[in-house]
Design an enzyme around this catalytic site. Structure first.
Site, PDB file in Angstrom:
ATOM      1  N   VAL A   1      31.923  35.406  32.881  1.00 25.15           N
ATOM      2  CA  VAL A   1      32.985  36.390  32.672  1.00 25.15           C
ATOM      3  C   VAL A   1      34.014  36.289  33.793  1.00 25.15           C
ATOM      4  O   VAL A   1      33.654  36.205  34.969  1.00 25.15           O
ATOM      5  CB  VAL A   1      32.390  37.829  32.662  1.00 25.15           C
ATOM      6  CG1 VAL A   1      33.498  38.869  32.605  1.00 25.15           C
ATOM      7  CG2 VAL A   1      31.429  38.006  31.501  1.00 25.15           C
TER       8      VAL A   1
ATOM      9  N   GLY B   1      34.369  37.428  39.101  1.00 21.06           N
ATOM     10  CA  GLY B   1      33.704  36.783  37.974  1.00 21.06           C
ATOM     11  C   GLY B   1      32.211  36.985  38.094  1.00 21.06           C
ATOM     12  O   GLY B   1      31.720  37.501  39.110  1.00 21.06           O
ATOM     13  N   LYS B   2      31.465  36.624  37.101  1.00 22.64           N
ATOM     14  CA  LYS B   2      30.002  36.673  37.157  1.00 22.64           C
ATOM     15  C   LYS B   2      29.460  35.888  35.978  1.00 22.64           C
ATOM     16  O   LYS B   2      30.144  35.745  34.953  1.00 22.64           O
ATOM     17  CB  LYS B   2      29.521  38.126  37.055  1.00 22.64           C
ATOM     18  CG  LYS B   2      28.136  38.341  37.620  1.00 22.64           C
ATOM     19  CD  LYS B   2      28.165  38.514  39.127  1.00 22.64           C
ATOM     20  CE  LYS B   2      26.801  38.722  39.721  1.00 22.64           C
ATOM     21  NZ  LYS B   2      26.902  39.081  41.146  1.00 22.64           N
ATOM     22  N   GLY B   3      28.237  35.394  36.105  1.00 20.47           N
ATOM     23  CA  GLY B   3      27.642  34.644  35.012  1.00 20.47           C
ATOM     24  C   GLY B   3      26.153  34.926  34.901  1.00 20.47           C
ATOM     25  O   GLY B   3      25.528  35.423  35.850  1.00 20.47           O
TER      26      GLY B   3
END
Ligand code: NAD
Length: 370
Positions: free
Chosen positions: A14, A59-61
């Protein structure tokens, strides 16, 4: 899989906001991760990077998988497949992943290598939290704990609390909690209570974090650590302290816990350890809370140094990085404190106001195009 089967794992990456720079945030391998959670975590990163003023967005995943059930080969193939799925929107100037829950420097090395084979060029600055031998930072491992300590020291100065002999309780004795406890202990503070998932311990004269860690590394559990008194797990919250550091999980301090706590101030090592209702109680009781987005930003600050030194082919030693980490965090703390005093808002609100102002200013200056 090793047996030749093909299995489907769902994954996400994201980008929450990239107004101030490339997206930045970790990747977690967690069976119950959800897109909504990853979106929320990416927003937190936007606030954190803006607050400490490093040139990144948020962001992040995540991949929905329990990595403990995978063989090393399966873990590597999963990591490489995920990386190649997200390769078109990561990159040193687009989005820079890092380790998070259940991911580590080896996984970052695989991500970097997969990206390099697609690009036909090695870019070490596409991920941070890499092994030292691949451009990782010498101060990354304990950066978050050190940041919590730096913030605790800043808050102690303002509260006119001498760290020497100050009573500290730490919830969570992992990377963040144990690191913060070690730095505080070295500054003369007394770690009177520690709680982890197994239970809690207490010692009026102060526990030595290095010895507690040794005990844990030898396979012992915290609640059996001696010389310390065993404490009922929940009684941890009743221990009288000067500084309380929740550094385990989110949602640990609700309104009921916040009413029981007897401390001068709280420094949030974990992400989101205080619920909104808990926060209201602390505000009503005039107990300052140094918010997570400031207190645990040490990790992302050192990640920024890793990216910057990789991008510029610079060699910074640990001393240089620690000195810069301290400067960035102390500046951020001072800015939050100034707003808190000037506009009489709590530290969390001040931190969010400051971060949002920076993000909105960047967006206004860049304009809307196309
Ligand atoms: P970790 O896995 O190394 O340690 C977690 C600790 O919390 C362990 O001691 C565990 O026993 C304890 N714990 C777990 N469940 C508990 C429970 N129910 N009650 C009491 N204790 C419990 O994790 P970490 O890396 O230290 O991260 C801790 C928190 O800090 C998380 O919220 C994480 O998102 C946040 N954080 C970590 C970093 C980092 O660089 N590691 C950076 C920013 C934020």
């Amino acid at each position: 899989m090793d047996d030749g089967a093909v299995v489907h794992f769902e994954g996400y990456r994201v980008h929450h906001n990239t107004s101030r720079g490339p997206a930045k945030g970790g990747v977690r391998f967690q069976r119950d991760a959800t897109l909504a959670e990853v979106m929320a975590l990416s927003a937190w990163m936007t606030i954190k990077t803006a607050l400490v003023n490093v040139p990144f967005g948020g962001g992040k995943g995540a991949v929905r998988v329990d990595p403990s059930l995978l063989s090393p080969g399966e873990l590597e193939r999963l990591t490489r497949r995920y990386t190649s799925e997200i390769a078109s929107f990561i990159g040193p100037l687009k989005d820079i992943p890092a380790p998070d829950v259940n991911t580590n420097p080896q996984i970052m090395a695989w991500m970097m290598d997969t990206y390099a084979s697609r690009e036909g060029a090695l870019r070490t600055n596409v991920v941070t939290g890499k092994p030292l031998s691949l451009g990782g930072s010498p101060a990354r491992a304990d950066a978050t704990g050190r940041g919590v300590f730096i913030c605790a020291r800043q808050m102690a100065e303002r509260a006119k609390l001498d760290l020497k002999g100050a009573r500290v309780a730490v919830q969570g004795f992992g990377n963040v909690g144990a690191g913060a406890a070690r730095f505080l202990h070295e500054s003369g503070a007394r770690i009177v209570a520690i709680q982890d998932i197994s239970g809690a311990v207490f010692n009026e004269d102060g526990l030595n974090p290095a010895e507690v860690l040794d005990h844990l590394r030898r396979g012992g559990s915290l609640r059996d650590y001696r010389p310390a008194e065993k404490l009922a797990k929940d009684a941890f919250w009743d221990v009288e302290t000067d500084i309380l550091i929740p550094a385990a999980l989110e949602g640990q301090i609700d309104a009921d816990v916040a009413k029981r706590v007897r401390t001068r101030f709280v420094v949030e090592g974990a992400n989101g350890p205080t619920t909104p209702a808990g926060d209201d109680v602390f505000r009503a009781r005039n107990i300052p809370v140094v918010p997570d987005v400031l207190a645990n930003a040490g990790g992302v600050i050192v990640s920024y140094f890793e990216w910057a030194t990789d991008s510029g082919s610079l060699l910074w030693d640990e001393e240089e990085i620690v000195m810069r980490l301290r400067r960035v965090l102390e500046d951020a703390f001072a800015a939050v404190w100034t707003l808190h005093e000037r506009d009489r808002m709590d530290l969390r609100t001040a931190a969010y106001v400051l971060a949002c102002q920076r993000i909105l200013e960047a967006r206004r200056l860049r304009g809307l195009f196309p």
